[in-house]
Design a protein around this motif. Structure first.
Motif, PDB file in Angstrom:
ATOM      1  N   GLU A   1       9.393   2.915  -5.327  1.00  0.00           N
ATOM      2  CA  GLU A   1       9.533   3.992  -4.358  1.00  0.00           C
ATOM      3  C   GLU A   1       8.672   3.659  -3.148  1.00  0.00           C
ATOM      4  OE1 GLU A   1       9.210   8.817  -4.166  1.00  0.00           O
ATOM      5  OE2 GLU A   1       7.691   7.739  -5.319  1.00  0.00           O
ATOM      6  N   LEU A   2       9.319   3.470  -2.015  1.00  0.00           N
ATOM      7  CA  LEU A   2       8.619   3.230  -0.765  1.00  0.00           C
ATOM      8  C   LEU A   2       8.416   4.580  -0.096  1.00  0.00           C
ATOM      9  CD1 LEU A   2       7.445   1.216   1.235  1.00  0.00           C
ATOM     10  CD2 LEU A   2       9.713   1.031   2.259  1.00  0.00           C
ATOM     11  N   VAL A   3       7.162   4.997   0.031  1.00  0.00           N
ATOM     12  CA  VAL A   3       6.824   6.306   0.578  1.00  0.00           C
ATOM     13  C   VAL A   3       6.834   6.214   2.096  1.00  0.00           C
ATOM     14  CG1 VAL A   3       5.075   8.121   0.658  1.00  0.00           C
ATOM     15  CG2 VAL A   3       5.430   6.817  -1.443  1.00  0.00           C
ATOM     16  N   MET A   4       7.648   7.070   2.718  1.00  0.00           N
ATOM     17  CA  MET A   4       7.749   7.101   4.177  1.00  0.00           C
ATOM     18  C   MET A   4       7.557   8.535   4.648  1.00  0.00           C
ATOM     19  SD  MET A   4      10.897   4.445   4.796  1.00  0.00           S
ATOM     20  CE  MET A   4      12.111   5.438   3.964  1.00  0.00           C
ATOM     21  N   ALA A   5       7.425   8.720   5.942  1.00  0.00           N
ATOM     22  CA  ALA A   5       7.201  10.058   6.497  1.00  0.00           C
ATOM     23  C   ALA A   5       8.390  10.971   6.236  1.00  0.00           C
ATOM     24  CB  ALA A   5       6.925   9.959   7.998  1.00  0.00           C
ATOM     25  N   GLY A   6       9.585  10.457   6.314  1.00  0.00           N
ATOM     26  CA  GLY A   6      10.782  11.263   6.065  1.00  0.00           C
ATOM     27  C   GLY A   6      11.203  11.150   4.621  1.00  0.00           C
ATOM     28  N   THR A   7      12.362  10.618   4.399  1.00  0.00           N
ATOM     29  CA  THR A   7      12.896  10.429   3.051  1.00  0.00           C
ATOM     30  C   THR A   7      12.346   9.152   2.440  1.00  0.00           C
ATOM     31  OG1 THR A   7      14.931  11.483   3.788  1.00  0.00           O
ATOM     32  CG2 THR A   7      15.025  10.260   1.732  1.00  0.00           C
TER      33      THR A   7
ATOM     34  N   THR B   1       0.816  -1.210   0.000  1.00  0.00           N
ATOM     35  CA  THR B   1       0.000   0.000   0.000  1.00  0.00           C
ATOM     36  C   THR B   1       0.849   1.259   0.000  1.00  0.00           C
ATOM     37  OG1 THR B   1      -0.144  -0.097   2.403  1.00  0.00           O
ATOM     38  CG2 THR B   1      -1.942  -1.095   1.144  1.00  0.00           C
ATOM     39  N   GLU B   2       2.077   1.200   0.459  1.00  0.00           N
ATOM     40  CA  GLU B   2       2.933   2.375   0.524  1.00  0.00           C
ATOM     41  C   GLU B   2       4.028   2.322  -0.537  1.00  0.00           C
ATOM     42  OE1 GLU B   2       4.373   2.953   4.531  1.00  0.00           O
ATOM     43  OE2 GLU B   2       2.648   1.869   5.280  1.00  0.00           O
ATOM     44  N   LEU B   3       3.872   1.480  -1.524  1.00  0.00           N
ATOM     45  CA  LEU B   3       4.901   1.289  -2.533  1.00  0.00           C
ATOM     46  C   LEU B   3       4.396   1.774  -3.891  1.00  0.00           C
ATOM     47  CD1 LEU B   3       7.746  -0.024  -2.849  1.00  0.00           C
ATOM     48  CD2 LEU B   3       6.569  -2.088  -3.557  1.00  0.00           C
ATOM     49  N   ASN B   4       5.105   2.733  -4.479  1.00  0.00           N
ATOM     50  CA  ASN B   4       4.778   3.219  -5.825  1.00  0.00           C
ATOM     51  C   ASN B   4       5.651   2.478  -6.823  1.00  0.00           C
ATOM     52  OD1 ASN B   4       2.964   5.137  -4.804  1.00  0.00           O
ATOM     53  ND2 ASN B   4       4.599   6.614  -4.526  1.00  0.00           N
ATOM     54  N   LEU B   5       5.043   2.023  -7.907  1.00  0.00           N
ATOM     55  CA  LEU B   5       5.764   1.261  -8.920  1.00  0.00           C
ATOM     56  C   LEU B   5       5.553   1.880 -10.301  1.00  0.00           C
ATOM     57  CD1 LEU B   5       4.552  -2.272  -7.828  1.00  0.00           C
ATOM     58  CD2 LEU B   5       6.851  -1.394  -7.533  1.00  0.00           C
ATOM     59  N   ALA B   6       6.588   1.813 -11.109  1.00  0.00           N
ATOM     60  CA  ALA B   6       6.499   2.201 -12.518  1.00  0.00           C
ATOM     61  C   ALA B   6       7.336   1.200 -13.306  1.00  0.00           C
ATOM     62  CB  ALA B   6       7.017   3.619 -12.729  1.00  0.00           C
ATOM     63  N   TRP B   7       6.951   0.946 -14.565  1.00  0.00           N
ATOM     64  CA  TRP B   7       7.651  -0.053 -15.374  1.00  0.00           C
ATOM     65  C   TRP B   7       7.853   0.458 -16.790  1.00  0.00           C
ATOM     66  CZ3 TRP B   7       5.984  -2.619 -19.789  1.00  0.00           C
ATOM     67  CH2 TRP B   7       4.679  -2.337 -20.185  1.00  0.00           C
ATOM     68  N   ARG B   8       8.791  -0.176 -17.468  1.00  0.00           N
ATOM     69  CA  ARG B   8       8.977   0.038 -18.900  1.00  0.00           C
ATOM     70  C   ARG B   8       9.560  -1.242 -19.484  1.00  0.00           C
ATOM     71  NH1 ARG B   8      14.092   4.219 -19.414  1.00  0.00           N
ATOM     72  NH2 ARG B   8      15.691   2.759 -18.779  1.00  0.00           N
ATOM     73  N   PRO B   9       9.374  -1.455 -20.793  1.00  0.00           N
ATOM     74  CA  PRO B   9       9.946  -2.659 -21.418  1.00  0.00           C
ATOM     75  C   PRO B   9      11.475  -2.643 -21.284  1.00  0.00           C
ATOM     76  CG  PRO B   9       8.395  -1.586 -22.902  1.00  0.00           C
ATOM     77  CD  PRO B   9       8.596  -0.660 -21.744  1.00  0.00           C
TER      78      PRO B   9
END
Length: 145
Positions: A67-73, A18-26
């Motif tokens: 990208e793991l979204v956290m409160a800080g970095t 739930t806190e992980l943003n993902l993007a992909w490309r070939p």
């Protein structure tokens, strides 16, 4: 504790992404743009995503940005190579299992990438445990009768 299917082939417990943003490309297109994709669960070995049914086939190799979204970095891993190992079609959508190919991911050294993926898994695991502590016991699947 969540119930595990006897048909589950994973070596590691799945964690909600739930806190992980993902993007992909070939993988084979150098200048292709990354496209966002929805992740469902994550381990240091791979991730499950939802995509249009005709997007992936077993054996495809792609490149991921995580990208793991956290409160800080935020914690990121870019250029992670993954192979499509499972495609379960459900109408116009498919649930796709991606296995990370750490040695093929050149952006990081293999040991540094393994450490980063393990750290992401640990953070998601602690987040899930914290969420479970805040829930009433009756709402947690597998704990009640």
């Amino acid at each position: 504790m969540r119930r595990v299917s006897p048909h589950d082939r994973r070596r590691f417990r799945r964690l909600p992404a739930t806190e992980l943003n993902l993007a992909w490309r070939p993988r084979n297109r150098l200048f292709a743009r990354y496209r966002n994709i929805q992740g469902h669960d994550f381990t240091r070995e791979g991730v499950a995503v939802t995509a249009a049914a005709d997007t992936f086939s077993e054996g495809d190799r792609i490149e991921l940005q995580l990208e793991l979204v956290m409160a800080g970095t935020n914690l990121t891993a870019q250029g992670v190579v993954a192979e499509v190992v499972n495609v379960a079609r459900q109408g116009h959508q498919a649930r796709v299992g991606l296995a990370f190919d750490v040695p093929a991911s050149r952006r990081f050294g293999a040991s540094a990438l393994r450490a980063r993926l393990g750290r992401m898994e640990g953070i998601l695991e602690r987040s899930e445990k914290q969420w479970l502590r805040s829930q009433p016991l009756e709402s947690i699947t597998g704990l009640t009768g």
